[in-house]
Design a protein around this motif. Structure first.
Motif, PDB file in Angstrom:
ATOM      1  N   HIS A  59      47.255  52.858  42.922  1.00 49.25           N
ATOM      2  CA  HIS A  59      47.665  52.028  44.057  1.00 49.25           C
ATOM      3  C   HIS A  59      47.387  50.541  43.742  1.00 49.25           C
ATOM      4  N   MET A  60      46.228  50.270  43.167  1.00 51.72           N
ATOM      5  CA  MET A  60      45.886  48.879  42.835  1.00 51.72           C
ATOM      6  C   MET A  60      46.904  48.315  41.851  1.00 51.72           C
ATOM      7  N   PHE A  61      47.246  49.136  40.871  1.00 49.17           N
ATOM      8  CA  PHE A  61      48.219  48.698  39.864  1.00 49.17           C
ATOM      9  C   PHE A  61      49.550  48.341  40.524  1.00 49.17           C
ATOM     10  N   LYS A  62      49.996  49.229  41.422  1.00 45.19           N
ATOM     11  CA  LYS A  62      51.296  49.001  42.063  1.00 45.19           C
ATOM     12  C   LYS A  62      51.257  47.766  42.954  1.00 45.19           C
ATOM     13  N   VAL A  63      50.178  47.631  43.743  1.00 42.54           N
ATOM     14  CA  VAL A  63      50.086  46.482  44.657  1.00 42.54           C
ATOM     15  C   VAL A  63      50.021  45.176  43.863  1.00 42.54           C
ATOM     16  N   ILE A  64      49.203  45.191  42.814  1.00 42.04           N
ATOM     17  CA  ILE A  64      49.070  43.959  42.015  1.00 42.04           C
ATOM     18  C   ILE A  64      50.411  43.615  41.352  1.00 42.04           C
ATOM     19  N   SER A  65      51.117  44.659  40.906  1.00 40.44           N
ATOM     20  CA  SER A  65      52.395  44.384  40.239  1.00 40.44           C
ATOM     21  C   SER A  65      53.439  43.866  41.229  1.00 40.44           C
ATOM     22  N   MET A  66      53.337  44.244  42.504  1.00 40.93           N
ATOM     23  CA  MET A  66      54.352  43.839  43.487  1.00 40.93           C
ATOM     24  C   MET A  66      53.940  42.599  44.275  1.00 40.93           C
ATOM     25  N   ASP A  67      52.621  42.430  44.508  1.00 41.02           N
ATOM     26  CA  ASP A  67      52.155  41.311  45.313  1.00 41.02           C
ATOM     27  C   ASP A  67      51.766  40.161  44.374  1.00 41.02           C
ATOM     28  N   SER A  68      52.731  39.243  44.154  1.00 40.18           N
ATOM     29  CA  SER A  68      52.494  38.188  43.165  1.00 40.18           C
ATOM     30  C   SER A  68      51.436  37.190  43.632  1.00 40.18           C
ATOM     31  N   MET A  74      55.057  38.950  30.062  1.00 36.87           N
ATOM     32  CA  MET A  74      53.987  38.121  30.608  1.00 36.87           C
ATOM     33  C   MET A  74      53.413  38.718  31.897  1.00 36.87           C
ATOM     34  N   ARG A  75      54.304  39.306  32.732  1.00 35.56           N
ATOM     35  CA  ARG A  75      53.840  39.887  33.988  1.00 35.56           C
ATOM     36  C   ARG A  75      52.871  41.051  33.729  1.00 35.56           C
ATOM     37  N   THR A  76      53.181  41.790  32.690  1.00 37.65           N
ATOM     38  CA  THR A  76      52.307  42.927  32.356  1.00 37.65           C
ATOM     39  C   THR A  76      50.897  42.430  32.027  1.00 37.65           C
ATOM     40  N   ILE A  77      50.831  41.375  31.251  1.00 35.46           N
ATOM     41  CA  ILE A  77      49.517  40.805  30.887  1.00 35.46           C
ATOM     42  C   ILE A  77      48.786  40.363  32.146  1.00 35.46           C
ATOM     43  N   GLU A  78      49.528  39.741  33.052  1.00 30.35           N
ATOM     44  CA  GLU A  78      48.911  39.264  34.296  1.00 30.35           C
ATOM     45  C   GLU A  78      48.358  40.442  35.114  1.00 30.35           C
ATOM     46  N   ILE A  79      49.142  41.496  35.149  1.00 23.82           N
ATOM     47  CA  ILE A  79      48.670  42.692  35.900  1.00 23.82           C
ATOM     48  C   ILE A  79      47.395  43.244  35.255  1.00 23.82           C
ATOM     49  N   LEU A  80      47.430  43.298  33.934  1.00 25.05           N
ATOM     50  CA  LEU A  80      46.268  43.846  33.225  1.00 25.05           C
ATOM     51  C   LEU A  80      45.030  42.966  33.441  1.00 25.05           C
ATOM     52  N   ILE A  81      45.262  41.634  33.416  1.00 31.22           N
ATOM     53  CA  ILE A  81      44.126  40.717  33.639  1.00 31.22           C
ATOM     54  C   ILE A  81      43.560  40.940  35.047  1.00 31.22           C
ATOM     55  N   ALA A  82      44.459  41.038  36.010  1.00 27.52           N
ATOM     56  CA  ALA A  82      44.015  41.239  37.400  1.00 27.52           C
ATOM     57  C   ALA A  82      43.232  42.542  37.527  1.00 27.52           C
ATOM     58  N   LEU A  83      43.765  43.592  36.905  1.00 34.31           N
ATOM     59  CA  LEU A  83      43.073  44.895  36.975  1.00 34.31           C
ATOM     60  C   LEU A  83      41.710  44.823  36.276  1.00 34.31           C
ATOM     61  N   ALA A  84      41.672  44.154  35.119  1.00 34.55           N
ATOM     62  CA  ALA A  84      40.410  44.023  34.382  1.00 34.55           C
ATOM     63  C   ALA A  84      39.379  43.290  35.233  1.00 34.55           C
ATOM     64  N   LEU A  85      39.840  42.262  35.953  1.00 36.04           N
ATOM     65  CA  LEU A  85      38.911  41.518  36.812  1.00 36.04           C
ATOM     66  C   LEU A  85      38.376  42.413  37.937  1.00 36.04           C
TER      67      LEU A  85
END
Lengths: 442, 395
Positions: B199-208, B1-12
């Motif tokens: 960097h965006m991917f890493k920050v989004i994955s770590m900063d909930s 589920m977290r992966t999907i959330e990261i992908l959604i955030a990146l897509a946005l």
């Protein structure tokens, strides 16, 4: 009834009618590879305004180059208009302020053979088609001269083609008269052919028979052949139309022929004066095409042909035409060098030819823009008052008024040119624009 | 589920930034008159006939069409309706039948008689075709004329069909050309905003917290997008409005000061000196900048963040690997550790990853905003079929 007021020399073609390197930016070092983008860049009004300002400081450029740059910018100022009709309207507006129903003669130009590297966006056929449309809108104001080039059509084929423009026309708005599409024939030898080309023989015969006037470009400056095969266009002894041996003027034509051949030989002796090159730098060589002496054979063969040599030889030549020794004048070095090899000042030569040939005319177009120069004005006045050797008529009877719109737009706009004529040449103005023009057309 | 959330955030994030790219591309192509120039090129190509006339030129100068042009700035028309094209072309061909009046004729010898007759356009067109020199273009027109059954409507219809198919191909060429321009502007935006995808991917994955905010906003954007897209065609301006209307201010933004945009403010102060189109584009850019600032996205140039935070000693140490280790502060969690490593103790890998991140962003942004909106909607739908996101906590 007064003869109609006539401006005998304007242009209405747009920049799309000319090949991309029409402006010959290639001859400016470093710019030679960027003809197309530079043309596009120059089409922006802001850029042109800046160049206008810089021009005053461009003292380091030779006069020839400055003139060319001026012409380039002028050309684009008006030539970048949407279509030929819009260009014509600019000139007509000025002419109308001098006369209610002016006759404006527009010279079409066949530029399809001007460059070997590229063709104009609008080929000559389309340029002509558009010009005929303007004739339909302004039958009593717009009088096009049909441009011909013997490389496109020649001999009887050329006559058959051009005949349509003089046998068909549109109805006048002022009377029941049908006015032919074409008012005359324009030839621009500097684009790469000799006016004595035998391929034009039938055309001259046709024009003489039907009283159609001819206009030839005749200065050392202006647009020219910018292709890379100049040597092929100038054989050492080009074929020449000549009057028959029984003709009284045969001797004159033969003498001219000899001089023309020897001039070509002298030009070939000069390094790079006639040399194939990639950049279309044919400044010296193209003088051979337009040379006033080239008209002697055809004037001898067709004495009733009405011929006008445009620009009176050019302001540079006029300026020094009365000098006792051309080499002692303050003329630019290059011009002195050219005179040395050529053997003639063109203004003097045209004036002398006018004295001997009653149907030879000249127009003041382009040269007008230099009327503010004292020496030019003085020499023109002298020229106008000289008499011919035939009937002792003044040569001023055969000088026509034209502005060469829009080629001189950078130095002086169309209004200024009309004002120049009025203020500098007074009564001659009306004579040139009315009775002289009338004689030329009839 | 977290992966999907990261992908959604990146897509946005990509969707927001690609709107910026679209604004810039539109701006540039407007200034370069790209659409009009290309339309003219295609018309010239369709009507190319060196054996007769330059019909492309004659058509664009036809009074019906030329009058639509913006004469003030010589801007060519941006769009040409097929009916108008057909009418103008038929007129031009008909012109060939008008060969003028013989000069020997006078107005009283039959010339007036013809002028009062109502001309039959189809007949004039046929005569015009006959007066043309044989050429491939003339052959095409003859084909259309032959199938028209001598009816104007049929002739016009077949020219319209031909024009429309030509325009379909031209649309493809135009899109491909825009794609190339978008790629260039994608890189410009990626570099200007220092938008490093890795960097965006890493920050989004770590900063909930950030991830959660982005996901909430993405959900709102996706649901409205589906709603609006079903009603009308969704263009760039509507996409921008949708993003802005998501009331970013109400979200729990962590650190909006991370991305300080002074340029937008400076531009808006001098907005009056630009024309209306430029003002619109500048205000659109400002809106996007505001959204990114309020969301606290990990983008922008900051001297405390890579690559500006890298000093000469850091770079010198790349060449003396293993000789001298930099002493790092002790960190509380993985997120801080990552930031410290990236910003204060870089190596060749950091540089490579930064460059790679910029390249990835540039390429991603070139796909355009419609693409990213569709991806976003699909990802949100996938997530909706699973569990709801958990509440915030730094991992």
């Amino acid at each position: 009834m007064n003869s109609p007021f006539t401006n005998i020399h304007i242009h209405v073609f747009t920049s799309e009618c000319a090949p991309p390197n029409f402006l010959r930016v290639r001859t400016f070092k470093g710019l030679k590879w960027f003809a197309k983008p530079i043309k596009k860049w120059l089409e922006k009004p802001k850029v042109r305004k800046r160049i206008w300002r810089w021009d005053k400081r461009l003292k380091y450029l030779s006069r020839n180059r400055r003139t060319r740059l001026n012409k380039a910018v002028s050309f684009l100022s008006v030539g970048s208009k949407s279509n030929q009709l819009e260009v014509f309207r600019v000139s007509l507006k000025v002419a109308k302020s001098y006369n209610g129903y002016p006759r404006v003669v527009a010279h079409t130009l066949d530029m399809d053979f001007m460059d070997t590297n590229s063709l104009p966006i609008i080929p000559y056929a389309t340029q002509l088609h558009e010009v005929l449309e303007i004739k339909k809108y302004y039958p009593d104001n717009f009088f096009p001269f049909i441009s011909v080039d013997p490389r496109s059509r020649s001999g009887q084929n050329l006559v058959n083609w051009i005949d349509y423009y003089f046998t068909h026309g549109v109805k006048s708005n002022l009377s029941d008269e049908i006015i032919s599409f074409g008012a005359g024939i324009k030839l621009y030898p500097a684009h790469g052919f000799f006016p004595f080309d035998p391929g034009l023989d039938e055309l001259y015969a046709y024009a003489e028979k039907n009283k159609i006037p001819l206009m030839f470009h005749c200065t050392r400056v202006g647009s020219q052949y910018i292709g890379r095969a100049i040597e092929q266009l100038i054989p050492e002894k080009p074929e020449m139309l000549m009057p028959t041996e029984q003709s009284p003027d045969f001797q004159k034509a033969q003498k001219a022929q000899g001089e023309i051949y020897s001039r070509i030989y002298r030009y070939y002796q000069k390094k790079k004066w006639i040399k194939n090159n990639k950049h279309g730098v044919n400044d010296f060589a193209c003088d051979l095409f337009s040379h006033p002496q080239n008209y002697i054979p055809l004037m001898c063969k067709y004495p009733d042909l009405k011929i006008c040599l445009a620009h009176m030889g050019g302001d540079e030549e006029i300026k020094f035409m009365n000098a006792t020794n051309l080499q002692d004048t303050k003329a630019p070095k290059t011009l002195k060098k050219i005179w040395d090899v050529d053997g003639h000042n063109w203004a003097v030569l045209i004036k002398n030819l006018m004295k001997d040939y009653k149907n030879l005319y000249a127009d003041i177009s382009s040269t007008i823009s230099e009327l503010d120069e004292k020496q030019v004005l003085q020499n023109i006045r002298l020229w106008l008052n000289e008499t011919d050797n035939i009937n002792q008529n003044t040569l001023g009877d055969r000088i026509l008024f034209g502005t060469d719109f829009f080629m001189t737009e950078m130095q002086h706009d169309e209004y200024e040119l009309y004002q120049f004529m009025q203020s500098k040449l007074g009564n001659w103005f009306n004579k040139m624009a009315q009775s002289n023009a009338n004689n030329y057309f009839n | 589920m977290r992966t999907i959330e990261i992908l959604i955030a990146l897509a946005l994030v990509y969707a927001i930034l690609s709107i910026l790219v679209s604004v810039l591309v539109e701006w540039r192509s407007g200034r370069k008159k790209l659409r009009g120039t290309m339309l003219r090129q295609v018309i010239y190509q369709m009507l190319d006939d060196p054996l007769n006339q330059n019909y492309g030129y004659l058509l664009t100068k036809h009074p019906l069409i030329d009058s639509m042009k913006n004469k003030e700035d010589n801007r060519p028309f941006q769009y040409l309706e097929s009916g108008l094209f057909a009418d103008a072309l038929i007129d031009i061909i008909c012109d060939h039948s008008d060969t003028g009046i013989p000069v020997v004729a006078t107005a009283n010898t039959g010339v007036n008689d013809t002028s009062v007759q109502v001309p039959d356009v189809v007949k004039l067109f046929e005569n015009g075709l006959l007066n043309m020199k044989p050429s491939p273009f003339q052959k095409s027109l003859q084909g259309m004329f032959a199938k028209s059954d001598h009816k104007y409507e049929n002739l016009k219809k077949s020219i319209e069909v031909w024009y429309n198919s030509g325009m379909d191909r031209a649309t493809g060429w135009y899109k491909r050309k825009l794609g190339k321009i978008s790629l260039i502007w994608g890189f410009v935006v990626a570099i200007t905003l220092n938008a490093d995808s890795i960097h965006m991917f890493k920050v989004i994955s770590m900063d909930s917290n950030l991830r959660n905010n982005l996901n909430i906003m993405a959900e709102g954007v996706a649901s409205n997008y589906i709603l609006l897209d079903s009603v009308q065609k969704f263009d760039m301006e509507q996409q921008l409005n949708l993003i802005v209307s998501q009331q970013v201010a109400k979200l729990n933004v962590t650190d909006s000061s991370r991305f300080e945009i002074q340029v937008g403010k400076a531009i808006s102060q001098n907005l009056n000196q630009y024309d209306s189109v430029n003002q619109l584009r500048i205000s659109q850019i400002n809106q996007i900048m505001d959204v990114t600032a309020q969301l606290g996205l990990p983008i922008g140039w900051n001297k405390n963040e890579a690559p500006l935070s890298w000093d000469k000693q850091d770079i010198a140490r790349w060449f003396m690997r293993g000789k001298e280790e930099k002493i790092l502060r002790k960190t509380k969690n993985r997120y801080d550790e990552y930031l410290q490593q990236r910003n204060e103790n870089p190596n060749f890998g950091s540089l490579f990853l930064w460059l790679l991140g910029i390249v990835i962003t540039g390429v991603m942004l070139s796909y355009g905003s419609p693409f990213w909106f569709q991806i976003l909607v699909k990802l949100v739908n996938i997530r909706k079929s699973g569990l709801k996101p958990k509440t915030v906590k730094n991992e």
